[in-house]
Design a protein around this motif. Sequence first.
Motif, short mmCIF file in Angstrom:
data_model
loop_
_atom_site.label_atom_id
_atom_site.label_comp_id
_atom_site.label_asym_id
_atom_site.label_seq_id
_atom_site.Cartn_x
_atom_site.Cartn_y
_atom_site.Cartn_z
N ARG A 57 57.71 86.26 -42.07
CA ARG A 57 56.28 86.53 -41.88
C ARG A 57 55.96 88.03 -41.97
O ARG A 57 54.87 88.44 -41.56
CB ARG A 57 55.84 86.04 -40.49
N LEU A 58 56.87 88.83 -42.48
CA LEU A 58 56.62 90.28 -42.45
C LEU A 58 55.44 90.69 -43.32
O LEU A 58 54.76 91.67 -43.04
CB LEU A 58 57.89 91.04 -42.86
N HIS A 59 55.15 89.93 -44.38
CA HIS A 59 53.97 90.25 -45.21
C HIS A 59 52.69 90.04 -44.38
O HIS A 59 51.69 90.69 -44.62
CB HIS A 59 53.95 89.40 -46.48
N GLN A 60 52.75 89.14 -43.40
CA GLN A 60 51.59 88.94 -42.53
C GLN A 60 51.37 90.17 -41.65
O GLN A 60 50.23 90.60 -41.44
CB GLN A 60 51.78 87.70 -41.65
N ILE A 61 52.47 90.74 -41.15
CA ILE A 61 52.36 91.97 -40.36
C ILE A 61 51.75 93.07 -41.23
O ILE A 61 50.84 93.79 -40.82
CB ILE A 61 53.74 92.41 -39.82
N ALA A 62 52.26 93.19 -42.46
CA ALA A 62 51.76 94.24 -43.36
C ALA A 62 50.26 94.08 -43.60
O ALA A 62 49.54 95.06 -43.75
CB ALA A 62 52.52 94.19 -44.68
N ALA A 63 49.79 92.83 -43.62
CA ALA A 63 48.37 92.58 -43.88
C ALA A 63 47.52 92.69 -42.62
O ALA A 63 46.33 92.39 -42.64
CB ALA A 63 48.20 91.19 -44.51
N GLY A 64 48.15 93.11 -41.51
CA GLY A 64 47.36 93.41 -40.31
C GLY A 64 47.40 92.35 -39.22
O GLY A 64 46.73 92.48 -38.21
N GLN A 65 48.19 91.28 -39.42
CA GLN A 65 48.23 90.24 -38.39
C GLN A 65 49.29 90.57 -37.32
O GLN A 65 50.26 91.25 -37.60
CB GLN A 65 48.57 88.89 -39.03
N ASP A 66 49.07 90.04 -36.13
CA ASP A 66 50.06 90.21 -35.06
C ASP A 66 50.80 88.89 -34.87
O ASP A 66 50.18 87.83 -34.90
CB ASP A 66 49.37 90.62 -33.75
N LEU A 67 52.10 88.99 -34.68
CA LEU A 67 52.90 87.76 -34.53
C LEU A 67 53.21 87.50 -33.06
O LEU A 67 53.20 88.43 -32.24
CB LEU A 67 54.21 87.89 -35.31
N THR A 68 53.52 86.25 -32.75
CA THR A 68 53.90 85.90 -31.38
C THR A 68 55.19 86.62 -31.00
O THR A 68 56.18 86.51 -31.73
CB THR A 68 54.20 84.37 -31.31
N PRO A 69 55.21 87.35 -29.88
CA PRO A 69 56.47 88.00 -29.47
C PRO A 69 57.51 86.94 -29.08
O PRO A 69 57.16 85.93 -28.45
CB PRO A 69 56.07 88.84 -28.25
N ARG A 70 58.74 87.15 -29.47
CA ARG A 70 59.81 86.19 -29.17
C ARG A 70 61.00 86.92 -28.58
O ARG A 70 61.99 87.20 -29.28
CB ARG A 70 60.23 85.44 -30.44
N PRO A 71 60.93 87.27 -27.27
CA PRO A 71 62.03 88.03 -26.66
C PRO A 71 63.33 87.21 -26.57
O PRO A 71 63.30 86.04 -26.19
CB PRO A 71 61.51 88.37 -25.26
N PHE A 72 64.44 87.86 -26.96
CA PHE A 72 65.73 87.16 -26.89
C PHE A 72 66.07 86.77 -25.45
O PHE A 72 66.74 85.77 -25.22
CB PHE A 72 66.84 88.05 -27.45
N GLY A 73 65.60 87.61 -24.50
CA GLY A 73 65.88 87.31 -23.09
C GLY A 73 65.44 85.90 -22.73
O GLY A 73 66.13 85.19 -21.99
N GLU A 74 64.28 85.49 -23.26
CA GLU A 74 63.79 84.12 -23.00
C GLU A 74 64.54 83.10 -23.85
O GLU A 74 64.90 82.03 -23.39
CB GLU A 74 62.29 84.03 -23.31
N MET A 75 64.76 83.46 -25.12
CA MET A 75 65.41 82.50 -26.04
C MET A 75 66.81 82.10 -25.57
O MET A 75 67.22 80.97 -25.72
CB MET A 75 65.54 83.14 -27.42
N PHE A 76 67.53 83.10 -25.05
CA PHE A 76 68.93 82.83 -24.69
C PHE A 76 69.16 82.67 -23.19
O PHE A 76 70.29 82.64 -22.74
CB PHE A 76 69.83 83.93 -25.25
N ALA A 77 68.05 82.58 -22.42
CA ALA A 77 68.20 82.47 -20.96
C ALA A 77 69.10 81.28 -20.61
O ALA A 77 68.88 80.17 -21.11
CB ALA A 77 66.82 82.30 -20.32
N GLY A 78 70.10 81.55 -19.82
CA GLY A 78 70.97 80.48 -19.32
C GLY A 78 71.98 79.95 -20.33
O GLY A 78 72.73 79.02 -20.03
N THR A 79 72.05 80.53 -21.53
CA THR A 79 72.99 79.98 -22.53
C THR A 79 74.37 80.62 -22.46
O THR A 79 75.33 80.08 -22.97
CB THR A 79 72.46 80.22 -23.97
N GLY A 80 74.43 81.82 -21.85
CA GLY A 80 75.72 82.53 -21.85
C GLY A 80 75.84 83.54 -22.98
O GLY A 80 76.81 84.29 -23.02
N VAL A 81 74.88 83.57 -23.90
CA VAL A 81 74.92 84.59 -24.96
C VAL A 81 74.50 85.92 -24.34
O VAL A 81 73.46 86.02 -23.71
CB VAL A 81 73.95 84.24 -26.12
#
Length: 400
Positions: free
Chosen positions: A46-70
Amino acid sequence: MQHRIVVLGAGYTGAVAAGRLARRLHRADVTITLVNPEPDFVERVRLHQIAAGQDLTPRPFGEMFAGTGVELKLAQVTAVDVDSRTVTVTAPSGPEREELAYDTLVYALGSGWNDGGVPGTAEHAHDVSSRPGALRLRDRLATLDAGRPVVVVGGGLTGLEAATEIAEARPDLDVALAARGALGDWLSHKGRGHLQKVVDKLGITVHESAAVTAVEADRVTTADGRSIPAEVTVWTTGFAVHPIARATTLEVTERSQIVVDSTMRSVSHPDVYAVGDAAMAIGPNDKPLRMSCASGVPMAWQAADAIAARLAGTKVPHVSIRYFQQCISLGRKEGVVQFVTADDRAKDSALTGRVAALYKELICKGAAWGVANPTVGMPSRRRRVVRQDARSRAQAEAAA
Ligand SMILES: Cc1cc2nc3c(=O)[nH]c(=O)nc-3n(C[C@H](O)[C@H](O)[C@H](O)COP(=O)(O)OP(=O)(O)OC[C@H]3O[C@@H](n4cnc5c(N)ncnc54)[C@H](O)[C@@H]3O)c2cc1C
């Protein structure tokens, strides 16, 4: 002693591989360290969307990997020594260096833009292959007055998506596309026809058979002598992998991709796996897999499953890696979904219009969701690592 798995790069493939390994292997037996310079997942598609001025949903790894052991290690990889099995990293904010030792390495550093050595590109052109690049382009576009010329160089998937996204977001700009061949010449009749219609509707000027040989601050020049005004040039003629692998004793291709077997294991170093853009793997019909999420994510599943199976002393499973479609967004309201053969050649059938735009949106959402849920639909039983000496491990692997 725990088995140390180090995964380099937390893009689509590294993050998927790390998450899947964590769900496949018993936590007491392994450590999984994921090295990335940024604390949140970048949806590169989606980087072309950022270039065109859009903001993307933040996706912190802390949340993505919570409790997985990574364990996420925020750092920049500067070197890999595959003979001493160490990775050198520096902190993102400072010069401190650290060495990480591994037993198994997953190399997933992806790629950046490829300026192809064309004079003036490095100085004057912008790119959408990294978040910093896309943000720089976004800032530059914001400074342009109405009517100013923007040229997107490259008529492939990234060039089409970038040109249409910019033209839709900034209809006041004079957007052009320079393609080496004819517009969408690899697509089906239906796909090509629709692409032409959208490009016309958005007012994009298409320069076909335009191989750009020089970039200046205010123009690009083509091999046949055309001079195209360009206050901003966006360079999208393919990706180049980072030079780190080439500086090792790993077997790499001319493009510096790590050569891997069908389980994504390096053909020269059995404790190294490579996935995504950084790897050269053979796909259907003996064709090298294209740099894409479409094949990169199954490569990551394959690597993780092979590593887990080999450590657990079980049969290595085979993940099918093939293509189904090329999904091309043409701005937010239009698209083409080109259905393809297993080896990525266009079939006659394509979806177009709003349905295709929606389809592509679902694919992008699904890809990001899949990073946080890398074993969905499959059993995620955690296996114990079997301790073996080198000889019995080699025998078990030969049997598998
Ligand atoms: C604008 C755009 C649109 C695209 N659209 C599509 C599409 O529609 N469909 C499709 O299949 N593909 C698409 N692609 C291609 C796709 O994004 C890539 O093929 C895919 O991201 C490759 O995944 P990867 O994990 O190998 O690399 P990446 O996603 O690039 O991830 C690499 C990770 O490694 C990190 N890294 C890099 N260097 C270092 C270092 N030295 N130290 C530590 N970490 C490092 C990066 O920060 C990043 O997190 C698109 C690409 C772009 C740029």
